[in-house]
Write an enzyme that holds these catalytic residues in place. Structure first.
Site, PDB file in Angstrom:
ATOM      1  N   ARG A 116      50.857  72.412 -54.571  1.00  0.00           N
ATOM      2  CA  ARG A 116      49.894  73.519 -54.451  1.00  0.00           C
ATOM      3  C   ARG A 116      49.860  74.068 -53.030  1.00  0.00           C
ATOM      4  O   ARG A 116      49.814  75.279 -52.837  1.00  0.00           O
ATOM      5  CB  ARG A 116      48.496  73.083 -54.880  1.00  0.00           C
ATOM      6  CG  ARG A 116      48.378  72.830 -56.384  1.00  0.00           C
ATOM      7  CD  ARG A 116      47.004  72.344 -56.768  1.00  0.00           C
ATOM      8  NE  ARG A 116      46.720  71.096 -56.062  1.00  0.00           N
ATOM      9  CZ  ARG A 116      45.506  70.627 -55.801  1.00  0.00           C
ATOM     10  NH1 ARG A 116      44.447  71.291 -56.177  1.00  0.00           N
ATOM     11  NH2 ARG A 116      45.343  69.483 -55.171  1.00  0.00           N
TER      12      ARG A 116
ATOM     13  N   ASN B 122      46.237  72.777 -60.364  1.00  0.00           N
ATOM     14  CA  ASN B 122      46.810  71.743 -61.223  1.00  0.00           C
ATOM     15  C   ASN B 122      46.262  71.896 -62.630  1.00  0.00           C
ATOM     16  O   ASN B 122      45.080  72.179 -62.817  1.00  0.00           O
ATOM     17  CB  ASN B 122      46.450  70.345 -60.710  1.00  0.00           C
ATOM     18  CG  ASN B 122      47.287  69.906 -59.534  1.00  0.00           C
ATOM     19  OD1 ASN B 122      48.376  70.427 -59.300  1.00  0.00           O
ATOM     20  ND2 ASN B 122      46.792  68.953 -58.782  1.00  0.00           N
TER      21      ASN B 122
END
Length: 91
Positions: free
Chosen positions: A21, A39
């Site tokens: 990320r 996520n």
């Protein structure tokens, strides 16, 4: 004219716990894209808006991932530009 587009990318494989990320976030911010990365249960989801070349570059980066990632599959949806994001965030 700099036409804007949207893209949704779901990346599967070893993509959690490897800085994925933050990797996407840093590149997206550097490119001036808007949207978010987060996520999911077994994947990472990216929703981004920007010009075509920026989104193509982000897609290439997402398929590569950071050094410890191992991308095994992806789902890509091309979307219309909505203009609903002010910046790029991690959710």
């Amino acid at each position: 004219m700099n036409e804007q587009f949207g893209i949704e990318i779901t990346v599967l494989g070893l993509v959690q716990g490897v800085g994925f990320r933050y990797f996407i976030y840093n590149h997206a911010v550097e490119m001036g894209l808007t949207g978010f990365v987060r996520n999911l249960d077994d994947s990472v989801f990216i929703k981004a808006e920007g010009n075509k070349s920026q989104l193509e570059q982000l897609l290439a980066l997402a398929l590569q991932g950071p050094p410890r990632a191992n991308v095994t599959d992806k789902k890509v949806l091309h979307k219309d530009y909505t203009g609903s994001f002010r910046d790029f965030t991690i959710k």
